[in-house]
Design an enzyme around this catalytic site. Structure first.
Site, PDB file in Angstrom:
ATOM      1  N   PRO A   2      -6.881  -9.148  -3.036  1.00  0.00           N
ATOM      2  CA  PRO A   2      -7.036  -7.706  -3.094  1.00  0.00           C
ATOM      3  C   PRO A   2      -6.676  -6.992  -1.804  1.00  0.00           C
ATOM      4  O   PRO A   2      -7.233  -7.293  -0.749  1.00  0.00           O
ATOM      5  CB  PRO A   2      -8.541  -7.537  -3.380  1.00  0.00           C
ATOM      6  CG  PRO A   2      -9.167  -8.867  -3.118  1.00  0.00           C
ATOM      7  CD  PRO A   2      -8.124  -9.788  -2.633  1.00  0.00           C
ATOM      8  N   GLU A   3      -5.799  -6.035  -1.895  1.00  0.00           N
ATOM      9  CA  GLU A   3      -5.610  -5.069  -0.822  1.00  0.00           C
ATOM     10  C   GLU A   3      -6.159  -3.749  -1.350  1.00  0.00           C
ATOM     11  O   GLU A   3      -6.774  -3.722  -2.409  1.00  0.00           O
ATOM     12  CB  GLU A   3      -4.132  -4.999  -0.414  1.00  0.00           C
ATOM     13  CG  GLU A   3      -3.641  -6.355   0.095  1.00  0.00           C
ATOM     14  CD  GLU A   3      -2.251  -6.332   0.689  1.00  0.00           C
ATOM     15  OE1 GLU A   3      -1.822  -5.268   1.166  1.00  0.00           O
ATOM     16  OE2 GLU A   3      -1.578  -7.372   0.659  1.00  0.00           O
TER      17      GLU A   3
END
Length: 274
Positions: A2-3
């Site tokens: 996840p960014e």
DNA sequence: CTCACGCCCTGCGCGC
DNA sequence: TGCGCGCAGGGCGTGA
């Protein structure tokens, strides 16, 4: 995994569904990065007011206190009705059972975290984690002038400055490469060598690439999906990330990979100027 | 302050 | 097929 876009897509996918719910129970699996900070049973009876995001942290506001969630490298969240929810697997490390469904953290590598802050964002625990974070790239408060000033104040290679999160949050290893390609700036360029015009292009690239990724439901580079298990839309093909040796989409020269801070950076040495 | 590095932990893909 | 290795989207702490 996840960014910022993935965290934001996750947040949007379950925040409305969980808002207003009352906590029925909470369960921990194996230890995560940090201890929760209270006995999970102590959460019973509280209400979930809202779910916000700061950088890559999700902030779950409770009627008393706040939960900070971080997905680390391999974390993902699901929100589903308690009925029909499978028993927690070996990589499910946190369940928040509420009157409106179960929020479950799945995180094989366990670099993620769930931390309780009794005093909300003013809590020392929260301050330690959130206190030094930079500007939110998708907020109005992210101003070109402040961004340019931040660049001027550092000689650090721009890729590392973006990754560091002290100037602007949420640009992880994938999007850092993508954003710099879009802006035509070498990841090796010292931040303070970037003039106002290029700084403005970089600013626009950060906003447009991240906003587009959110719109598309998060980039599905590997296996990202939101809290209902729906994948991203694949429209956002990486231009450079993980494409070492493949032709640049603009000039066809082979893309390069270099290590910066022990992490891979991908770029086109012709299209991206120092 | 910056930087390099180690570390947390598991899974995957690759070469042999 | 199996094994060992390097590598992975994050981020904190340490020491130079």
């Amino acid at each position: 995994m996840p960014e910022l876009p993935e965290v934001e897509v996750t947040r949007r996918s379950f925040a409305p569904s969980i808002a207003g719910a009352r906590i029925l129970s909470a369960h921990l699996g194996k230890p995560l990065r940090w201890p929760l900070g209270l006995a999970p049973q102590a959460l019973v009876g509280r209400r979930v007011l809202a779910v916000r995001r700061r950088g890559k942290y999700l902030l779950v506001d409770l009627s008393e206190g706040l939960l900070l969630l971080h997905l680390g490298m391999s974390g993902s969240l699901r929100f589903a009705p308690a009925e029909g929810l499978p028993a927690a697997g070996p990589h499910d490390h946190f369940d928040l059972v509420t009157t409106q469904g179960v929020l479950r953290l799945h995180d094989p590598r366990r670099f993620g975290a769930v931390v309780y802050a009794p005093q909300g964002e003013e809590d020392p625990v929260a301050r330690k984690l959130l206190g030094k974070l930079g500007m939110e790239p998708l907020e109005e408060s992210f101003a070109p002038a402040a961004f340019y000033q931040g660049l001027q104040a550092s000689r650090t290679p721009i890729k590392l400055l973006l990754l560091g999160g002290k100037l602007v949050v949420g640009v992880g290893n994938i999007y850092a490469s993508e954003v710099l390609f879009t802006a035509g700036i070498s990841p090796l360029a010292p931040a303070n060598s970037i003039g106002p015009r290029r700084a403005r292009r970089l600013y626009e690239a950060i906003r447009s690439v991240l906003a587009a990724a959110v719109e598309q439901g998060g980039t599905t580079l590997k296996d990202f999906s939101n809290a209902y298990g729906m994948p991203g839309h694949f429209q956002l093909q990486a231009q450079v990330y993980d494409r070492e040796g493949l032709p640049c989409t603009r000039c066809a020269a082979p893309l390069r990979r270099v290590l910066q801070g022990q992490r891979s950076t991908f770029y086109c040495s012709y299209c991206q100027k120092l």
